[in-house]
Design an enzyme around this catalytic site. Structure first.
Site, PDB file in Angstrom:
ATOM      1  N   VAL A 102     -76.286  62.532  49.672  1.00  0.00           N
ATOM      2  CA  VAL A 102     -76.362  62.252  51.099  1.00  0.00           C
ATOM      3  C   VAL A 102     -74.949  62.225  51.648  1.00  0.00           C
ATOM      4  O   VAL A 102     -73.987  61.940  50.918  1.00  0.00           O
ATOM      5  CB  VAL A 102     -77.103  60.924  51.396  1.00  0.00           C
ATOM      6  CG1 VAL A 102     -76.243  59.716  51.049  1.00  0.00           C
ATOM      7  CG2 VAL A 102     -77.586  60.857  52.836  1.00  0.00           C
ATOM      8  N   CYS A 103     -74.839  62.563  52.926  1.00  0.00           N
ATOM      9  CA  CYS A 103     -73.572  62.523  53.629  1.00  0.00           C
ATOM     10  C   CYS A 103     -72.540  63.380  52.889  1.00  0.00           C
ATOM     11  O   CYS A 103     -72.848  64.469  52.437  1.00  0.00           O
ATOM     12  CB  CYS A 103     -73.146  61.071  53.820  1.00  0.00           C
ATOM     13  SG  CYS A 103     -71.978  60.795  55.165  1.00  0.00           S
ATOM     14  N   THR A 104     -71.339  62.886  52.715  1.00  0.00           N
ATOM     15  CA  THR A 104     -70.288  63.685  52.093  1.00  0.00           C
ATOM     16  C   THR A 104     -70.399  63.763  50.576  1.00  0.00           C
ATOM     17  O   THR A 104     -69.559  64.392  49.936  1.00  0.00           O
ATOM     18  CB  THR A 104     -68.896  63.158  52.493  1.00  0.00           C
ATOM     19  OG1 THR A 104     -68.773  61.805  52.085  1.00  0.00           O
ATOM     20  CG2 THR A 104     -68.677  63.307  53.996  1.00  0.00           C
TER      21      THR A 104
END
Length: 184
Positions: A102-104
């Protein structure tokens, strides 16, 4: 089923906990009673971006023995993109049935070569950083490409966890978990 949660300094705690909570309910609510997990890292403790300390269960285990590897995002992902020891460790997950971020966290998957030729997403501020590692950056909350599932910005972690619950245990299980969390 065995899950490896990859933790590192300066991770975003919600990226981890938002996914961990619904997934852990697969076991506690009896949908996957044999579900097991390890918090994995390169040191015995890591700190989130606000300084909260987390204790790691396993230090750099070979990830190939897990069924799912999950990597959250956070500011600490940026320096790890150039850390060859970390990337080599992450590459031990190449043949894992499910690789999830998730995300970076997807930037780390990309830097390790695990997103080559795939469609993926990340935090909206990092689309340009992800682009060299993928065939297409998709500006969606959740993107599935084969065995790799990526989620967008931080609040997506909860939706991603429920998505994976449905994948692993079915729609009814995911619905029951969603209801137990009072998440609509």
């Amino acid at each position: 089923m065995r899950i490896a949660y990859l933790l590192y300094d300066d991770l975003t705690l919600l990226d981890f906990v938002g996914f961990y909570d619904p997934i852990s309910r697969l076991r506690t609510q009896g949908f996957l009673p044999d579900l097991a997990w390890h918090l994995c890292g390169r040191s015995a403790t890591v700190h989130d971006n606000f300084g909260l300390r987390l204790t790691v269960d396993r230090i750099t285990p070979d990830l190939s023995g897990y069924d799912l590897v999950y990597i959250p995002g956070g500011f600490g992902s940026r320096p790890l993109m150039n850390d060859q020891q970390f990337l080599d460790w992450l590459r031990t997950a190449t043949a894992v049935p499910y690789i999830v971020s998730v995300c970076t966290g997807s930037l780390l998957l990309g830097a390790a070569g695990l997103l080559k030729g795939r469609r993926a997403t990340t935090h909206f501020d990092a689309y340009d950083t992800l682009a060299p590692y993928v065939s297409e950056v998709v500006p969606e909350r959740i993107v599935t490409d084969g065995n790799v599932i990526t989620g967008g910005a931080v609040a997506t972690a909860l939706d991603l966890g429920l998505h994976v619950c449905e994948l692993l245990a079915g729609k009814d299980a995911a619905g029951a978990i969603r209801s137990s969390m009072s998440y609509h």
